[in-house]
Write a protein that holds these residues in place. Sequence first.
Motif, mmCIF file in Angstrom:
data_model
loop_
_atom_site.group_PDB
_atom_site.id
_atom_site.type_symbol
_atom_site.label_atom_id
_atom_site.label_comp_id
_atom_site.label_asym_id
_atom_site.label_seq_id
_atom_site.Cartn_x
_atom_site.Cartn_y
_atom_site.Cartn_z
ATOM 1 N N ILE A 139 0.833 -1.210 0.000
ATOM 2 C CA ILE A 139 0.000 0.000 0.000
ATOM 3 C C ILE A 139 0.867 1.259 0.000
ATOM 4 N N SER A 140 1.907 1.250 0.876
ATOM 5 C CA SER A 140 2.727 2.461 0.965
ATOM 6 C C SER A 140 3.506 2.675 -0.328
ATOM 7 N N ALA A 141 3.936 1.594 -0.989
ATOM 8 C CA ALA A 141 4.628 1.732 -2.262
ATOM 9 C C ALA A 141 3.706 2.407 -3.274
ATOM 10 N N ALA A 142 2.438 1.987 -3.268
ATOM 11 C CA ALA A 142 1.479 2.583 -4.203
ATOM 12 C C ALA A 142 1.281 4.062 -3.901
ATOM 13 N N VAL A 143 1.197 4.406 -2.615
ATOM 14 C CA VAL A 143 1.018 5.817 -2.223
ATOM 15 C C VAL A 143 2.198 6.660 -2.704
ATOM 16 N N ILE A 144 3.406 6.123 -2.472
ATOM 17 C CA ILE A 144 4.597 6.878 -2.875
ATOM 18 C C ILE A 144 4.627 7.081 -4.383
ATOM 19 N N ALA A 145 4.250 6.024 -5.105
ATOM 20 C CA ALA A 145 4.328 6.111 -6.565
ATOM 21 C C ALA A 145 3.317 7.104 -7.120
ATOM 22 N N THR A 146 2.156 7.204 -6.503
ATOM 23 C CA THR A 146 1.081 7.972 -7.148
ATOM 24 C C THR A 146 0.833 9.333 -6.524
ATOM 25 N N MET A 147 1.281 9.580 -5.308
ATOM 26 C CA MET A 147 0.913 10.843 -4.662
ATOM 27 C C MET A 147 2.140 11.685 -4.326
ATOM 28 N N PRO A 148 2.539 12.564 -5.261
ATOM 29 C CA PRO A 148 3.756 13.354 -5.039
ATOM 30 C C PRO A 148 3.674 14.233 -3.794
ATOM 31 N N ARG A 149 2.471 14.767 -3.504
ATOM 32 C CA ARG A 149 2.354 15.647 -2.340
ATOM 33 C C ARG A 149 2.652 14.885 -1.058
ATOM 34 N N VAL A 150 2.144 13.638 -1.008
ATOM 35 C CA VAL A 150 2.350 12.834 0.196
ATOM 36 C C VAL A 150 3.818 12.466 0.345
ATOM 37 N N ARG A 151 4.445 12.063 -0.771
ATOM 38 C CA ARG A 151 5.830 11.587 -0.647
ATOM 39 C C ARG A 151 6.789 12.729 -0.342
ATOM 40 N N GLN A 152 6.318 13.989 -0.531
ATOM 41 C CA GLN A 152 7.211 15.109 -0.210
ATOM 42 C C GLN A 152 7.029 15.600 1.220
ATOM 43 N N SER A 153 6.084 14.979 1.953
ATOM 44 C CA SER A 153 5.775 15.538 3.265
ATOM 45 C C SER A 153 6.569 14.840 4.364
ATOM 46 N N PRO A 154 7.298 15.604 5.163
ATOM 47 C CA PRO A 154 8.056 15.018 6.286
ATOM 48 C C PRO A 154 7.144 14.252 7.243
ATOM 49 N N VAL A 155 5.889 14.701 7.377
ATOM 50 C CA VAL A 155 4.957 13.990 8.259
ATOM 51 C C VAL A 155 4.757 12.562 7.753
ATOM 52 N N PHE A 156 4.636 12.420 6.415
ATOM 53 C CA PHE A 156 4.468 11.089 5.855
ATOM 54 C C PHE A 156 5.700 10.230 6.117
ATOM 55 N N TRP A 157 6.897 10.831 5.947
ATOM 56 C CA TRP A 157 8.118 10.044 6.185
ATOM 57 C C TRP A 157 8.121 9.495 7.606
ATOM 58 N N ALA A 158 7.764 10.341 8.571
ATOM 59 C CA ALA A 158 7.779 9.929 9.965
ATOM 60 C C ALA A 158 6.758 8.807 10.201
ATOM 61 N N LEU A 159 5.529 9.005 9.666
ATOM 62 C CA LEU A 159 4.486 7.990 9.852
ATOM 63 C C LEU A 159 4.896 6.674 9.199
ATOM 64 N N ASP A 160 5.457 6.780 7.999
ATOM 65 C CA ASP A 160 5.864 5.614 7.225
ATOM 66 C C ASP A 160 6.896 4.800 8.013
ATOM 67 N N SER A 161 7.900 5.557 8.505
ATOM 68 C CA SER A 161 8.967 4.891 9.236
ATOM 69 C C SER A 161 8.420 4.251 10.512
ATOM 70 N N ALA A 162 7.515 4.993 11.196
ATOM 71 C CA ALA A 162 6.925 4.468 12.426
ATOM 72 C C ALA A 162 6.098 3.219 12.142
ATOM 73 N N ALA A 163 5.374 3.241 11.015
ATOM 74 C CA ALA A 163 4.544 2.070 10.672
ATOM 75 C C ALA A 163 5.414 0.835 10.450
ATOM 76 N N ALA A 164 6.551 1.042 9.744
ATOM 77 C CA ALA A 164 7.439 -0.093 9.489
ATOM 78 C C ALA A 164 8.018 -0.610 10.808
ATOM 79 N N LEU A 165 8.378 0.335 11.693
ATOM 80 C CA LEU A 165 8.872 -0.088 13.012
ATOM 81 C C LEU A 165 7.777 -0.834 13.775
ATOM 82 N N GLY A 166 6.530 -0.379 13.606
ATOM 83 C CA GLY A 166 5.387 -1.062 14.228
ATOM 84 C C GLY A 166 5.297 -2.502 13.758
#
Lengths: 195, 389
Positions: free
Chosen positions: B58-85
């Motif tokens: 799912i996250s790969a799809a989000v990164i590929a299709t949503m440039p605004r999301v992939r540029q947001s530091p908030v997304f990076w933090a959430l993404d990293s936290a989710a993987a750690l989860g």
Amino acid sequence: MIRIAVIDDHPALRAGLRTVIDAEPGLVFVGESAGDEESVWPLLRRTEPDLILLDYHLPHGDGLQLCHRIKRQLPVPKTPKVLVYSAYASPELSLPAALAGADGVVDKGLAARELFEAIRLVHRGERLLGDPSQTVVRSELERLEERDRALVGLLLNGAGDAEAAEALQMEPSEVQHATLRILGTLRAQVPTGAS
Amino acid sequence: MPHTRWQTRRRLIEGDATPWLALLVAARAMATAVAIGLIVLEPTVDSTLLVLTAYGAISAAVIATMPRVRQSPVFWALDSAAALGCVLASGDWRSPFYVLWLTTLALPAVMLPLRQAIWLAIAAPLIYLSLGLFGGPAPGALRPITSETLVIHLLLPPVVVAGLGYATAALQRAQEERTRRERLAIEAERRRIAWELHDSAKQRLHAAHLLVSSLHGRVAPELVPAVERASVELESAAADMDTSLAELRSPLEGRPLHTALEARARELVTDGGPTITVRGEAPPLPPLVAAHAYRIVSEALTNALRHAEATTIDVTLERTPGGLRIGVADDGRGLPETHRPHATGILAMQSRAESIGARLVVASRDGQPGTRVLVDLPAGAPRPQGATA
């Protein structure tokens, strides 16, 4: 009869000037030079022109510095009138032209009869130097050092080199060198049409 | 749009986004596949973990299709936290989700300025180490299978982050250098052409104009209109050439004023320096007017950067009934007490403004800190004096 020498580095323009000046009654074309040291002085000594049409943009030096030297080196009564001929006769040119002792500034885009009129006016003793605004003059003077500004003020008010030298406690030759240097400084400020 | 180094960096990545994004998404897909493979190979398949692996896809799809999301530091933090989860949920820090977590570091490593990326490279192994200590398999102890496992798990994140960050910074510098060289080469070429036009063609035009205009009053009456016409044409040709020369020598290089100013703003921003924004658009202007306006604004920007100690500088272009108004406002310390209206920079701006019939006001901002420079360009700006007799 007004005897005219042309100093300009563009052969086509010199040839054009020769043709139109020779065709105009009352004007005589006495000689031409591309502005290099080797040909300017022999030309002026040989022909002793009444008026020089002098290009502002010379490839090996500055037309106004040359003008200053011509005025100093050809003493009265042989001093020719000098009409500075410029592709961009901008307001910024007036102050340095006056400092160099030029009698007038004309644009290269003038029609022949306007040029002839300017030549006749200057020959009669009038000065065609334009009237730059206060801002232009101020911004030009701003570039100079305090001492140079005082010198420019004296010279523009009609003081001779000797008087200016005395007022500022300098040697007359120093005044000449300073004037040439100031002309060099001011040259950097004269627009060349775009900037 | 604010111009910062970060943005240049982002554009560098997003500019040729396809190969880089494809690689990132492929890495994620691979990490997900590895996780699925490892979980399925376990003797007891945990269905919760299988569900969790969907996060990778799912996250790969989000990164590929949503440039605004992939540029947001908030997304990076959430993404990293989710993987750690996911790692935590697997109950073992030697988890199949480790590689997925590694891939979440790629976006910040590439998009953050190098300095911040280095901090991330230091923080990442520490975060993972504490997760290993406090999470499974045995809270309070690491229990590595071999010491190599531990070393690899802790070394890979800094290597990946620092490597990517450094590579991006180097790429960015190379690209900036190339752009600068190209611009210099173009500028030199334009100047050469301008010089040649000015030096030969224009002088011949002047000569031809002189010759033709000298015929005035000397030709048979029936030829007078032709001579007059030819004279006017030659004069216009010289004027046209002046316009072309001005365009060739203009710092705008054929771009609209606002585009050129945006580019200038990008050139001027530095790390830790003020942010410069350029808002609004300029109508088409005569080349000399645009060139002078550009130089006035450049001077104002330089002054603000040099003296104002500002944090933001706003350049605004707005059309007024009378023409165009350009403002340069900073939030710095304002004009000095001993205001020097004759300061060289201001005088030069004033002189430029005057030569294009514009009005220039330099003043402290009302009720706010900082300085404001206003340039009012009249609508049909007059021909600049420099080009007329």
